[in-house]
Design an enzyme around this catalytic site. Structure first.
Site, short mmCIF file in Angstrom:
data_model
loop_
_atom_site.label_atom_id
_atom_site.label_comp_id
_atom_site.label_asym_id
_atom_site.label_seq_id
_atom_site.Cartn_x
_atom_site.Cartn_y
_atom_site.Cartn_z
N GLY A 7 0.79 -1.22 0.00
CA GLY A 7 0.00 0.00 0.00
C GLY A 7 0.82 1.27 0.00
O GLY A 7 0.50 2.20 0.75
N ASN A 9 0.98 3.55 -2.37
CA ASN A 9 0.10 4.63 -2.82
C ASN A 9 -0.96 4.94 -1.78
O ASN A 9 -1.38 6.10 -1.65
CB ASN A 9 -0.54 4.27 -4.16
CG ASN A 9 0.35 4.64 -5.33
OD1 ASN A 9 0.73 5.80 -5.50
ND2 ASN A 9 0.72 3.66 -6.13
N ARG A 61 -16.20 -14.58 -8.37
CA ARG A 61 -15.76 -13.19 -8.25
C ARG A 61 -16.91 -12.24 -7.89
O ARG A 61 -16.72 -11.29 -7.13
CB ARG A 61 -15.08 -12.73 -9.54
CG ARG A 61 -13.70 -13.35 -9.76
CD ARG A 61 -13.07 -12.84 -11.05
NE ARG A 61 -11.72 -13.36 -11.21
CZ ARG A 61 -10.62 -12.77 -10.75
NH1 ARG A 61 -10.72 -11.63 -10.10
NH2 ARG A 61 -9.44 -13.31 -10.94
N MET A 86 -4.82 -6.06 -6.55
CA MET A 86 -4.37 -6.94 -7.63
C MET A 86 -5.41 -8.00 -7.99
O MET A 86 -5.13 -9.19 -8.04
CB MET A 86 -3.04 -7.60 -7.23
CG MET A 86 -1.94 -6.61 -6.90
SD MET A 86 -1.59 -5.47 -8.27
CE MET A 86 -0.85 -6.61 -9.44
N LEU A 89 -11.54 -6.86 -11.84
CA LEU A 89 -12.89 -6.59 -11.37
C LEU A 89 -13.92 -7.01 -12.41
O LEU A 89 -13.69 -6.92 -13.62
CB LEU A 89 -13.05 -5.11 -11.05
CG LEU A 89 -12.09 -4.55 -10.00
CD1 LEU A 89 -12.37 -3.07 -9.78
CD2 LEU A 89 -12.19 -5.32 -8.69
N HIS A 105 -2.11 3.39 -12.54
CA HIS A 105 -1.45 2.36 -13.33
C HIS A 105 -0.04 2.83 -13.69
O HIS A 105 0.16 3.99 -14.08
CB HIS A 105 -2.24 2.10 -14.61
CG HIS A 105 -1.63 1.07 -15.49
ND1 HIS A 105 -1.68 -0.28 -15.19
CD2 HIS A 105 -0.92 1.17 -16.65
CE1 HIS A 105 -1.04 -0.96 -16.13
NE2 HIS A 105 -0.57 -0.10 -17.02
N THR A 137 -13.32 1.25 -15.48
CA THR A 137 -14.46 0.78 -16.27
C THR A 137 -14.37 -0.73 -16.41
O THR A 137 -13.45 -1.36 -15.88
CB THR A 137 -14.49 1.45 -17.66
OG1 THR A 137 -13.29 1.09 -18.36
CG2 THR A 137 -14.59 2.97 -17.53
N GLU A 170 4.02 8.41 -8.84
CA GLU A 170 2.71 7.90 -8.45
C GLU A 170 2.25 8.54 -7.14
O GLU A 170 1.08 8.92 -6.98
CB GLU A 170 2.75 6.38 -8.29
CG GLU A 170 2.90 5.61 -9.58
CD GLU A 170 2.91 4.11 -9.35
OE1 GLU A 170 2.16 3.64 -8.48
OE2 GLU A 170 3.69 3.40 -10.03
#
Length: 200
Positions: A7, A9, A61, A86, A89, A105, A137, A170
């Site tokens: 983590g 970010n 999922r 990771m 989705l 990304h 998306t 980032e």
């Protein structure tokens, strides 16, 4: 916020959200991995944490994501930041949070979506590499771009060296893009739409 690992970010966003003038507060840090080091970082910062381990769902999922969605809503979340999450989705979760889910990304999208971006950038011989914050998306790494930051690719770079320079950016870009996304939404009725953030 969703994480799967250390983590880094997430830490940048925690620091940003601790600033009095930042337009967001972190309602929940959730991981699909009980051993994710970032969970302890979040707890140490006084944040609410939760684990929704994907393994008991045995490849279902959507069922896993329904549990995540329920946890986010129970915590009062209004926007979701993926910070090293990771898992691919499904349309269920991307649809449930459409326009309200951000990801970072490690490439200058649309170049090098997916994994191993630094190795691929070096193999392609590009002169600039970097990172992108985008809305999530159904299609991986193809959502509207909110901001990008570029770094030069040096002769003799290794993937690790390049990754380290990108990661520094980032940590700057994600909080800046999140701030701008939130404040732009708040001012959308009175201000013209602006393009994505660009750091060179």
């Amino acid at each position: 916020m969703l994480i799967s690992g250390r983590g880094s970010n997430m830490r940048a966003l925690i620091d940003a959200c601790a600033m009095p003038d930042f337009p967001a507060r972190i309602a929940l840090v959730l991981s699909n991995r009980p051993d994710a080091p970032g969970l302890e970082v979040a707890r140490s910062a006084g944040l609410r944490t939760e684990v929704v381990d994907h393994r008991p769902f045995r490849g279902d999922r959507v069922a896993h994501e329904r549990a995540i969605d329920a946890a986010l809503r129970d915590a009062g979340a209004e926007l979701v930041c993926l910070a090293g999450y990771m898992r691919l989705l499904t349309p269920f979760l991307t649809g449930a949070w459409a326009g309200r889910m951000l990801n970072i990304h490690p490439s200058l999208l649309p170049a090098f979506p997916g994994l191993h971006t630094h190795e691929r950038a070096l193999a392609a011989g590009v002169k600039l590499h970097g990172c992108t914050v985008h809305l999530v998306t159904e299609v991986m790494d193809e959502g509207p771009i909110l901001g990008q930051a570029a770094v030069p690719v040096h002769a003799g770079d290794t993937p690790g060296q390049l990754a380290a320079r990108v990661l520094e950016q980032e940590h700057v870009l994600y909080p800046a893009a999140l701030r701008r996304h939130l404040t732009r939404d708040a001012a959308a009725e009175t201000e013209p739409a602006a393009g994505p953030l660009l750091f060179l």
